[in-house]
Scaffold this motif. Structure first.
Motif, PDB file in Angstrom:
ATOM      1  N   GLU A 207       1.262  31.379 -17.565  1.00 58.58           N
ATOM      2  CA  GLU A 207       0.911  32.593 -16.826  1.00 58.58           C
ATOM      3  C   GLU A 207      -0.556  32.966 -16.989  1.00 58.58           C
ATOM      4  O   GLU A 207      -1.095  33.756 -16.201  1.00 58.58           O
ATOM      5  CB  GLU A 207       1.788  33.745 -17.281  1.00 58.58           C
ATOM      6  CG  GLU A 207       1.611  34.130 -18.742  1.00 58.58           C
ATOM      7  CD  GLU A 207       2.553  35.225 -19.195  1.00 58.58           C
ATOM      8  OE1 GLU A 207       2.276  35.817 -20.265  1.00 58.58           O
ATOM      9  OE2 GLU A 207       3.537  35.488 -18.501  1.00 58.58           O
ATOM     10  N   SER A 208      -1.226  32.402 -17.989  1.00 57.56           N
ATOM     11  CA  SER A 208      -2.646  32.685 -18.204  1.00 57.56           C
ATOM     12  C   SER A 208      -3.559  31.807 -17.359  1.00 57.56           C
ATOM     13  O   SER A 208      -4.764  32.072 -17.284  1.00 57.56           O
ATOM     14  CB  SER A 208      -3.000  32.491 -19.685  1.00 57.56           C
ATOM     15  OG  SER A 208      -2.240  33.344 -20.510  1.00 57.56           O
ATOM     16  N   ILE A 209      -3.013  30.761 -16.757  1.00 54.34           N
ATOM     17  CA  ILE A 209      -3.821  29.876 -15.910  1.00 54.34           C
ATOM     18  C   ILE A 209      -4.211  30.619 -14.640  1.00 54.34           C
ATOM     19  O   ILE A 209      -3.348  31.195 -13.968  1.00 54.34           O
ATOM     20  CB  ILE A 209      -3.060  28.580 -15.589  1.00 54.34           C
ATOM     21  CG1 ILE A 209      -2.832  27.782 -16.886  1.00 54.34           C
ATOM     22  CG2 ILE A 209      -3.822  27.729 -14.571  1.00 54.34           C
ATOM     23  CD1 ILE A 209      -1.993  26.540 -16.693  1.00 54.34           C
ATOM     24  N   PRO A 210      -5.493  30.652 -14.292  1.00 53.81           N
ATOM     25  CA  PRO A 210      -5.934  31.446 -13.136  1.00 53.81           C
ATOM     26  C   PRO A 210      -5.292  30.983 -11.827  1.00 53.81           C
ATOM     27  O   PRO A 210      -4.983  29.797 -11.642  1.00 53.81           O
ATOM     28  CB  PRO A 210      -7.449  31.204 -13.109  1.00 53.81           C
ATOM     29  CG  PRO A 210      -7.802  30.682 -14.453  1.00 53.81           C
ATOM     30  CD  PRO A 210      -6.600  29.958 -14.960  1.00 53.81           C
ATOM     31  N   ASP A 211      -5.092  31.938 -10.921  1.00 53.89           N
ATOM     32  CA  ASP A 211      -4.608  31.618  -9.580  1.00 53.89           C
ATOM     33  C   ASP A 211      -5.591  30.649  -8.926  1.00 53.89           C
ATOM     34  O   ASP A 211      -6.804  30.800  -9.053  1.00 53.89           O
ATOM     35  CB  ASP A 211      -4.502  32.884  -8.731  1.00 53.89           C
ATOM     36  CG  ASP A 211      -3.384  33.807  -9.201  1.00 53.89           C
ATOM     37  OD1 ASP A 211      -2.496  33.328  -9.931  1.00 53.89           O
ATOM     38  OD2 ASP A 211      -3.426  35.006  -8.854  1.00 53.89           O
ATOM     39  N   GLY A 212      -5.052  29.672  -8.237  1.00 56.32           N
ATOM     40  CA  GLY A 212      -5.895  28.693  -7.557  1.00 56.32           C
ATOM     41  C   GLY A 212      -6.143  27.447  -8.359  1.00 56.32           C
ATOM     42  O   GLY A 212      -6.525  26.412  -7.796  1.00 56.32           O
ATOM     43  N   ALA A 213      -5.943  27.522  -9.680  1.00 59.69           N
ATOM     44  CA  ALA A 213      -6.081  26.325 -10.514  1.00 59.69           C
ATOM     45  C   ALA A 213      -4.739  25.609 -10.572  1.00 59.69           C
ATOM     46  O   ALA A 213      -3.684  26.239 -10.571  1.00 59.69           O
ATOM     47  CB  ALA A 213      -6.543  26.694 -11.915  1.00 59.69           C
ATOM     48  N   ILE A 214      -4.771  24.292 -10.604  1.00 58.57           N
ATOM     49  CA  ILE A 214      -3.553  23.490 -10.707  1.00 58.57           C
ATOM     50  C   ILE A 214      -3.124  23.455 -12.173  1.00 58.57           C
ATOM     51  O   ILE A 214      -3.911  23.105 -13.049  1.00 58.57           O
ATOM     52  CB  ILE A 214      -3.795  22.066 -10.182  1.00 58.57           C
ATOM     53  CG1 ILE A 214      -4.142  22.111  -8.695  1.00 58.57           C
ATOM     54  CG2 ILE A 214      -2.585  21.178 -10.431  1.00 58.57           C
ATOM     55  CD1 ILE A 214      -4.651  20.780  -8.153  1.00 58.57           C
TER      56      ILE A 214
END
Length: 270
Positions: A207-214
């Motif tokens: 959930e900490s991975i930014p939106d738009g990153a795979i």
């Protein structure tokens, strides 16, 4: 000294033994066929759920020892491509993983799928070297690099047309990956200091991975249940090595992984 420290020390020694003059490696990199877009291959920019697989050619590992002989890595790569691998990972670290740049050359000559050079990158020279040998994607490990190195190494890879898989293990490392604009962020559930695997780490960090990153789940994929677990927790791609090199039919297993993972992704979004 941790396992990671020991591996990096060996990588540095081996690099010094094969290092060419800088102008020679840069010329080879710039003369190579342009890099394929691994970000697009991994579903970058697409909205429809479909699990992607980074299929790894891996002879051995520090945690498991010998996994498979793999006398013909290019033939295995062809099976991966036929099974629908989005990216093929080729380990080039020699001491712990039994890989080489010769493996990368052989695979590059046989398949058109984007290739990840799986290496412990600690020197800019390795990035030029990866491009010179046909890599389209490189691995950067946040735990092994400081912020300046992450930024500089990422910038050089992009300058050469390659993408970066930026591997993380903690929320802080994900923040560091985001700070350098990483578009492909891996969460490795294997602790590189102890080699222990904790599959719950991915869900806790995804959930900490930014939106738009795979979001790529790395390590701990043993079977279809693990694939479903990771995909249901937000993985858009998996990096799988051991399960594929140990099976008698990697092509069929890849198809099963993609099918089950896509089902779990679809269910998560519904």
């Amino acid at each position: 000294m941790t396992v990671l420290d020991d591996i990096i020390a060996g990588v540095r020694e081996d690099l010094q033994a094969r290092r060419l003059p800088q102008n020679a490696i840069e010329a080879a990199a710039r003369e190579a066929v342009p890099a394929r877009d691994a970000w697009l291959a991994l579903g970058g920019g697409e909205s429809d759920p479909a699990l992607r697989v980074i299929a790894e050619i891996k002879r051995s590992s520090p945690s498991k020892g010998q996994l498979a002989g793999i006398g013909d890595p290019a033939a295995l790569a062809e099976q991966y491509a036929a099974g629908g691998a989005s990216v093929i990972s080729v380990l080039t670290e020699r001491r712990r993983f039994g890989g080489s740049l010769d493996d990368l050359d052989a695979v590059r000559a046989r398949v058109d799928v984007p290739l990840l050079r799986k290496e412990f990158t600690v020197d800019e020279y390795q990035i030029w070297e990866a491009r010179a040998h046909g890599a389209d994607l490189i691995l950067l490990i946040a735990a092994a690099l400081d912020d300046a190195q992450l930024a500089d190494f990422s910038a050089l890879a992009h300058e050469l047309g390659m993408n970066v898989l930026l591997e993380t293990h903690t929320r802080d490392e994900i923040d560091r990956a985001a700070a350098v604009g990483a578009r492909i962020i891996g969460v490795n559930v294997r602790n590189l200091k102890t080699l222990d695997v904790d599959r719950s780490v991915f869900g806790a960090l995804a959930e900490s991975i930014p939106d738009g990153a795979i979001a790529v789940a790395e390590s701990g994929v043993r079977d279809l249940d693990d694939v479903s677990h990771y995909a249901s927790q937000g993985a858009q791609a998996l990096l799988v090595g051991e399960a594929l090199v140990r099976t008698q039919d990697p092509q069929a297993l890849l198809r099963d992984f993609r099918r089950v993972g896509t089902q779990a992704m679809t269910a998560r979004r519904s």
